[in-house]
Motif scaffolding. Structure first.
Motif, PDB file in Angstrom:
ATOM      1  N   LEU A 122     -83.836 -67.903  73.903  1.00 30.07           N
ATOM      2  CA  LEU A 122     -82.785 -69.023  72.968  1.00 30.07           C
ATOM      3  C   LEU A 122     -83.684 -69.997  72.595  1.00 30.07           C
ATOM      4  CD1 LEU A 122     -80.277 -69.964  72.271  1.00 30.07           C
ATOM      5  CD2 LEU A 122     -79.984 -71.090  74.273  1.00 30.07           C
ATOM      6  N   GLY A 123     -84.817 -70.406  73.636  1.00 29.72           N
ATOM      7  CA  GLY A 123     -85.781 -71.506  73.100  1.00 29.72           C
ATOM      8  C   GLY A 123     -86.646 -70.885  71.983  1.00 29.72           C
ATOM      9  N   ALA A 124     -86.940 -69.724  71.932  1.00 25.80           N
ATOM     10  CA  ALA A 124     -87.854 -69.079  71.082  1.00 25.80           C
ATOM     11  C   ALA A 124     -86.897 -68.975  69.574  1.00 25.80           C
ATOM     12  CB  ALA A 124     -88.410 -67.696  71.490  1.00 25.80           C
ATOM     13  N   THR A 125     -85.738 -68.344  69.631  1.00 21.54           N
ATOM     14  CA  THR A 125     -85.008 -68.254  68.663  1.00 21.54           C
ATOM     15  C   THR A 125     -84.737 -69.701  68.052  1.00 21.54           C
ATOM     16  OG1 THR A 125     -83.862 -66.566  69.730  1.00 21.54           O
ATOM     17  CG2 THR A 125     -82.797 -67.404  67.793  1.00 21.54           C
ATOM     18  N   THR A 126     -84.455 -70.610  68.904  1.00 21.76           N
ATOM     19  CA  THR A 126     -84.319 -72.108  68.323  1.00 21.76           C
ATOM     20  C   THR A 126     -85.477 -72.491  67.241  1.00 21.76           C
ATOM     21  OG1 THR A 126     -82.885 -72.809  69.847  1.00 21.76           O
ATOM     22  CG2 THR A 126     -83.510 -74.302  68.655  1.00 21.76           C
ATOM     23  N   LEU A 127     -86.590 -72.239  67.724  1.00 21.42           N
ATOM     24  CA  LEU A 127     -87.854 -72.699  66.940  1.00 21.42           C
ATOM     25  C   LEU A 127     -88.072 -71.784  65.826  1.00 21.42           C
ATOM     26  CD1 LEU A 127     -90.264 -73.267  70.213  1.00 21.42           C
ATOM     27  CD2 LEU A 127     -89.249 -74.948  68.688  1.00 21.42           C
ATOM     28  N   PHE A 128     -87.841 -70.344  66.045  1.00 26.39           N
ATOM     29  CA  PHE A 128     -87.731 -69.608  64.737  1.00 26.39           C
ATOM     30  C   PHE A 128     -86.969 -70.121  63.742  1.00 26.39           C
ATOM     31  CE2 PHE A 128     -86.183 -65.829  62.728  1.00 26.39           C
ATOM     32  CZ  PHE A 128     -87.367 -65.239  62.277  1.00 26.39           C
ATOM     33  N   LEU A 129     -85.779 -70.255  64.224  1.00 25.16           N
ATOM     34  CA  LEU A 129     -84.794 -70.866  63.007  1.00 25.16           C
ATOM     35  C   LEU A 129     -85.265 -72.163  62.330  1.00 25.16           C
ATOM     36  CD1 LEU A 129     -81.317 -69.889  64.740  1.00 25.16           C
ATOM     37  CD2 LEU A 129     -82.272 -68.934  62.704  1.00 25.16           C
ATOM     38  N   GLU A 130     -85.763 -72.919  63.254  1.00 27.35           N
ATOM     39  CA  GLU A 130     -86.339 -74.214  62.627  1.00 27.35           C
ATOM     40  C   GLU A 130     -87.409 -74.164  61.696  1.00 27.35           C
ATOM     41  OE1 GLU A 130     -87.550 -76.765  65.895  1.00 27.35           O
ATOM     42  OE2 GLU A 130     -85.455 -77.313  66.408  1.00 27.35           O
ATOM     43  N   ARG A 131     -88.290 -73.129  61.946  1.00 28.58           N
ATOM     44  CA  ARG A 131     -89.355 -72.887  61.097  1.00 28.58           C
ATOM     45  C   ARG A 131     -88.810 -71.867  59.921  1.00 28.58           C
ATOM     46  NH1 ARG A 131     -92.124 -72.249  66.225  1.00 28.58           N
ATOM     47  NH2 ARG A 131     -91.451 -70.094  66.155  1.00 28.58           N
ATOM     48  N   GLY A 147     -85.028 -73.955  58.594  1.00 24.90           N
ATOM     49  CA  GLY A 147     -85.133 -75.632  58.579  1.00 24.90           C
ATOM     50  C   GLY A 147     -84.354 -76.127  59.773  1.00 24.90           C
ATOM     51  N   GLY A 148     -83.547 -75.509  60.382  1.00 16.71           N
ATOM     52  CA  GLY A 148     -82.760 -75.941  61.474  1.00 16.71           C
ATOM     53  C   GLY A 148     -82.466 -74.859  62.772  1.00 16.71           C
ATOM     54  N   GLY A 149     -82.201 -75.482  63.997  1.00 13.60           N
ATOM     55  CA  GLY A 149     -82.093 -74.470  65.133  1.00 13.60           C
ATOM     56  C   GLY A 149     -80.660 -74.515  65.512  1.00 13.60           C
ATOM     57  N   ASP A 150     -79.726 -75.055  64.649  1.00 11.07           N
ATOM     58  CA  ASP A 150     -78.414 -75.296  65.261  1.00 11.07           C
ATOM     59  C   ASP A 150     -77.805 -73.825  65.303  1.00 11.07           C
ATOM     60  OD1 ASP A 150     -78.748 -77.972  64.895  1.00 11.07           O
ATOM     61  OD2 ASP A 150     -77.770 -78.066  62.904  1.00 11.07           O
ATOM     62  N   HIS A 151     -76.928 -73.517  66.289  1.00 10.12           N
ATOM     63  CA  HIS A 151     -76.365 -72.258  66.826  1.00 10.12           C
ATOM     64  C   HIS A 151     -77.312 -70.949  67.013  1.00 10.12           C
ATOM     65  CE1 HIS A 151     -72.168 -73.974  65.845  1.00 10.12           C
ATOM     66  NE2 HIS A 151     -72.814 -74.449  64.741  1.00 10.12           N
ATOM     67  N   ALA A 152     -78.460 -71.520  67.493  1.00  9.26           N
ATOM     68  CA  ALA A 152     -79.400 -70.635  67.909  1.00  9.26           C
ATOM     69  C   ALA A 152     -78.846 -69.483  68.572  1.00  9.26           C
ATOM     70  CB  ALA A 152     -80.715 -71.424  68.374  1.00  9.26           C
ATOM     71  N   ARG A 153     -77.903 -69.923  69.625  1.00 12.88           N
ATOM     72  CA  ARG A 153     -77.416 -68.748  70.557  1.00 12.88           C
ATOM     73  C   ARG A 153     -76.616 -67.662  69.728  1.00 12.88           C
ATOM     74  NH1 ARG A 153     -76.789 -68.462  75.912  1.00 12.88           N
ATOM     75  NH2 ARG A 153     -77.746 -70.500  76.172  1.00 12.88           N
ATOM     76  N   ILE A 154     -76.102 -68.197  68.765  1.00 12.60           N
ATOM     77  CA  ILE A 154     -75.279 -67.170  67.955  1.00 12.60           C
ATOM     78  C   ILE A 154     -76.056 -66.308  67.218  1.00 12.60           C
ATOM     79  CG2 ILE A 154     -73.525 -67.024  66.115  1.00 12.60           C
ATOM     80  CD1 ILE A 154     -72.197 -69.847  66.871  1.00 12.60           C
ATOM     81  N   PHE A 155     -77.256 -66.711  66.659  1.00  5.93           N
ATOM     82  CA  PHE A 155     -77.891 -65.705  66.109  1.00  5.93           C
ATOM     83  C   PHE A 155     -78.689 -64.950  66.846  1.00  5.93           C
ATOM     84  CE2 PHE A 155     -82.156 -64.787  63.945  1.00  5.93           C
ATOM     85  CZ  PHE A 155     -81.768 -64.378  62.932  1.00  5.93           C
ATOM     86  N   HIS A 156     -79.040 -65.342  68.279  1.00  9.72           N
ATOM     87  CA  HIS A 156     -79.447 -64.592  69.183  1.00  9.72           C
ATOM     88  C   HIS A 156     -78.369 -63.376  69.640  1.00  9.72           C
ATOM     89  CE1 HIS A 156     -80.346 -63.349  73.365  1.00  9.72           C
ATOM     90  NE2 HIS A 156     -79.308 -64.563  73.760  1.00  9.72           N
ATOM     91  N   LEU A 157     -77.428 -63.852  69.649  1.00  4.75           N
ATOM     92  CA  LEU A 157     -76.454 -62.782  70.149  1.00  4.75           C
ATOM     93  C   LEU A 157     -76.099 -61.818  69.070  1.00  4.75           C
ATOM     94  CD1 LEU A 157     -73.647 -65.181  71.773  1.00  4.75           C
ATOM     95  CD2 LEU A 157     -75.196 -63.472  72.905  1.00  4.75           C
ATOM     96  N   MET A 158     -76.105 -62.296  67.817  1.00  8.98           N
ATOM     97  CA  MET A 158     -76.024 -61.350  66.683  1.00  8.98           C
ATOM     98  C   MET A 158     -77.457 -60.346  66.697  1.00  8.98           C
ATOM     99  SD  MET A 158     -75.282 -64.101  63.551  1.00  8.98           S
ATOM    100  CE  MET A 158     -76.238 -62.852  62.374  1.00  8.98           C
ATOM    101  N   LEU A 159     -78.441 -60.704  66.864  1.00 13.31           N
ATOM    102  CA  LEU A 159     -79.685 -59.909  67.113  1.00 13.31           C
ATOM    103  C   LEU A 159     -79.721 -59.122  68.233  1.00 13.31           C
ATOM    104  CD1 LEU A 159     -82.862 -61.889  65.699  1.00 13.31           C
ATOM    105  CD2 LEU A 159     -81.310 -60.332  64.628  1.00 13.31           C
ATOM    106  N   SER A 160     -79.144 -59.553  69.440  1.00 17.01           N
ATOM    107  CA  SER A 160     -79.114 -58.508  70.594  1.00 17.01           C
ATOM    108  C   SER A 160     -78.064 -57.697  70.311  1.00 17.01           C
ATOM    109  CB  SER A 160     -78.717 -59.708  71.687  1.00 17.01           C
ATOM    110  OG  SER A 160     -79.566 -60.504  72.095  1.00 17.01           O
ATOM    111  N   GLU A 161     -77.090 -58.056  69.860  1.00 16.15           N
ATOM    112  CA  GLU A 161     -76.058 -56.554  69.682  1.00 16.15           C
ATOM    113  C   GLU A 161     -76.736 -55.772  68.650  1.00 16.15           C
ATOM    114  OE1 GLU A 161     -72.921 -54.195  69.788  1.00 16.15           O
ATOM    115  OE2 GLU A 161     -73.455 -55.991  71.039  1.00 16.15           O
ATOM    116  N   GLU A 162     -77.259 -56.206  67.485  1.00 15.17           N
ATOM    117  CA  GLU A 162     -77.878 -55.276  66.511  1.00 15.17           C
ATOM    118  C   GLU A 162     -79.086 -54.110  67.230  1.00 15.17           C
ATOM    119  OE1 GLU A 162     -78.701 -53.922  62.722  1.00 15.17           O
ATOM    120  OE2 GLU A 162     -77.357 -55.134  63.422  1.00 15.17           O
TER     121      GLU A 162
END
Length: 351
Positions: A185-194, A197-212
């Motif tokens: 989750l922390g790595a996903t947040t930093l990835f989204l920020e880079r 431009g923002g790591g908001d809702h990183a958990r949702i993006f992480h869940l999306m990729l995990s399901e994929e």
């Protein structure tokens, strides 16, 4: 035979039963970390989950020249030894095999296309006490390495130390067994920020990729083309770029609770319950980026918009369409309470 031909023609090994869920989650987490790392290099890549090994990585999607295989295993205590990696265990097609033997099988199956076969784990290798990051197994303790080679030759008579051993690596990945999801989750947040431009809702993006990734882990159908194989088993740079763009649009276009809370006229306890349902609906909605979800959103919007708009108050409009919306929401999300349905109505109406 080229690597492209090997990828579409070499059959997958029989599996020894369903992988334990805990280990699958760990493998998925490490595979996703690898995926994020590769994406930020800017180069072409394709990563597969449960394709001939736990994780497989291609260097290119149009004309792949190199494939790397990663066997991801965990242990709750202690450390690994070369003897454990070469120990015969389980049964594959009626005979026992070791982790090292399965790694060798990929070297034989894919020949010169394989750059490395890596043993990835959460604990160190006792026979290589100074190992940092990914290291070549050939640099381990000489006596222990000789026993490892001897055991592997007994299991795999075609094993040639000079030819095959240089491809074997060991990686203590630093992903703790008890907290790997938080690390991801922390790595996903930093990835989204880079990247966006923002790591908001990183958990949702992480869940999306995990399901994929879990979908990609399913048993491969018979596919004759590289394009079909990539769509079935691999995630590519284009896939992640597409999901980033979709996630960013859905995140940035979401309505705010404040846009409806002042128009409800509800007792404070009812309003708090509805806000919790709003948050739950938003999380589940954002986590699902697929055609059926888009169709549901459009169907719900069409079903409620005119009635809610013409109602005397916002909540009277919600109550008026509740019976019509309930089966649509249940079809998309399963059994839910009326607060969840009301939140879905308000959310989609505001969009």
């Amino acid at each position: 035979m080229s690597l492209t031909e090997d990828l579409t023609r070499v059959p997958e090994r029989e599996t020894g039963g369903k992988t334990a869920q805990e280990r699958l989650d760990y493998q998925t987490a490490w595979g996703l970390l690898k995926l994020l790392e590769l994406h930020e290099t800017g180069r072409s890549y394709a990563v597969a989950f449960e394709f001939h090994d736990d994780i497989a990585e291609l260097d290119d999607i149009l004309a792949p020249q190199v494939i790397n295989f990663y066997q991801v295993k965990t242990t709750k205590a202690g450390a690994w030894s070369l003897a454990q990696i070469a120990q015969l265990r389980g049964k594959t097609q009626g005979s026992k095999s070791s982790y090292a033997g399965r790694m060798f099988d990929n070297l034989i199956r894919f020949g010169n296309g394989v750059n490395k076969v890596s043993f990835v784990t959460n604990r160190p290798l006792t026979d290589y006490p100074t190992a940092v990051g990914e290291v070549a197994m050939s640099g381990a303790n000489a006596k222990k390495l000789a026993k490892f080679v001897s055991a592997l030759k007994l299991e795999c008579p075609r094993f040639d130390e000079d030819v095959h051993l240089p491809s074997y690596t060991f990686l203590e990945c630093g992903l703790d067994l008890q907290s790997f999801e938080e690390t991801l989750l922390g790595a996903t947040t930093l990835f989204l920020e880079r990247t966006i431009g923002g790591g908001d809702h990183a958990r949702i993006f992480h869940l999306m990729l995990s399901e994929e990734c879990r979908r990609k882990s399913r048993r491969l159908s018979d596919l004759a083309s590289l394009d079909g194989l990539l769509q079935s088993k691999f995630l590519t740079r284009a896939d992640i770029d597409s999901r980033l763009a979709s996630f960013e649009r859905r995140r940035d276009n979401r309505p705010a609770w404040s846009s409806v809370s002042g128009h409800l006229g509800l007792p404070w306890r009812d309003e708090m319950a509805l806000e919790r349902a709003w948050r739950a609906y938003e999380t589940r909605r954002l986590a699902r980026v697929n055609a059926s979800m888009f169709a549901f959103e459009e169907k719900l919007q069409n079903a409620v918009a005119s009635t809610v708009y013409s109602a005397e108050t916002l909540m009277k409009g919600v109550d008026a369409v509740l019976a019509r919306a309930r089966p649509l929401v249940a079809e998309a999300f399963g059994p839910v309470d009326d607060d969840f349905v009301k939140a879905a109505i308000l959310y989609e109406y505001q969009r």
